[in-house]
Design an enzyme around this catalytic site. Structure first.
Site, PDB file in Angstrom:
ATOM      1  N   ASP A  47     -45.161-125.168 -39.101  1.00 30.42           N
ATOM      2  CA  ASP A  47     -46.261-124.406 -39.697  1.00 30.42           C
ATOM      3  C   ASP A  47     -45.912-124.010 -41.130  1.00 30.42           C
ATOM      4  OD1 ASP A  47     -48.770-122.674 -39.519  1.00 30.42           O
ATOM      5  OD2 ASP A  47     -47.253-121.145 -39.880  1.00 30.42           O
ATOM      6  N   GLU A 119     -47.770-130.054 -36.024  1.00 30.93           N
ATOM      7  CA  GLU A 119     -46.921-129.193 -36.852  1.00 30.93           C
ATOM      8  C   GLU A 119     -45.458-129.330 -36.439  1.00 30.93           C
ATOM      9  OE1 GLU A 119     -49.766-125.476 -38.219  1.00 30.93           O
ATOM     10  OE2 GLU A 119     -48.743-125.359 -36.279  1.00 30.93           O
TER      11      GLU A 119
END
Length: 228
Positions: A47, A119
């Site tokens: 992220d 991610e």
């Protein structure tokens, strides 16, 4: 791993991290594996990698734009909806490792699951020392979306635009209601109506409630003349 390398166009070094990045938490529970063998920790790292890469790209593309606009564009680019769209385009969901029960429930097609694993793979590539390659991949795959967001930002953020409008009218937010659901559990279509002061402003449909709400808001904004 070979399929993953082809999708991202980036060579893989340490396979173990990528195995974890593709593994849904349900699979580790099903097989009684340690929780560290699923994608959750790598998602946390990925992220941050994604946001840094997108920030760097936007900083280069728009040298004269203020921080506020860059932040708005970035928030849309790194959203689950955007990540899952790009992931589906390259066939990424097919690689996910999921428990049998969750597979039957349609977990592989969930926007949030696809985005989390995506991610996590970025996090694995970062640990592999491939940040620059990851940035180039993101720039290539997201470039068209970034340009479209720049020109039609309100289209991607119609819910916020509509809420600003209704709150300006009566300091109240619009109300979204799911009026119908169709299809099997793993492939549902949601139908949503958005209303304000008991008047229906727009209707939308989508594979997730969020998507259906966004479509309803967009139609409402167009009907009200807020968005062309």
């Amino acid at each position: 791993m070979e399929r993953l390398e082809k999708m991202f166009g980036i060579e893989i070094g340490t396979c173990e991290n990528f195995q974890r990045a593709l593994t849904h938490p349900s699979f580790t529970k099903e097989k009684n594996l340690n929780y560290t063998e699923c994608y959750e920790r790598l998602e946390f790292l990925g992220d941050a990698v994604l946001k840094l890469a997108v920030s760097d790209i936007l900083f280069e593309i728009y040298p004269n734009e203020p921080e506020g606009k860059l932040s708005k564009i970035r928030s849309i680019v790194v959203s689950d909806a955007m990540l899952s769209n790009v992931a589906r385009e390259i066939g990424f969901p097919d690689l996910l490792i999921i428990a049998k029960h969750e597979e039957k429930q349609g977990c592989r097609n969930l926007e949030s699951v696809i985005a989390c694993a995506f991610e996590a793979v970025l996090g694995a590539y970062y640990l592999d020392g491939k940040f620059n390659q990851v940035k180039n991949f993101i720039k290539e795959k997201f470039n068209t979306y970034i340009k479209d967001i720049d020109i039609h930002e309100e289209k991607y953020n119609a819910k916020a635009v509509l809420q600003e409008y209704t709150q300006g009218k009566a300091k109240l937010p619009p109300v979204y209601n799911v009026v119908k659901e169709e299809g099997p559990e793993h492939n549902k279509t949601f139908y949503v109506e958005v209303s304000f002061e008991n008047e229906i402003l727009g209707k939308g449909e989508g594979k997730t409630k969020k998507e259906a709400e966004q479509q309803a808001a967009l139609k409402a904004c167009k009907e009200l003349g807020i968005i062309e």
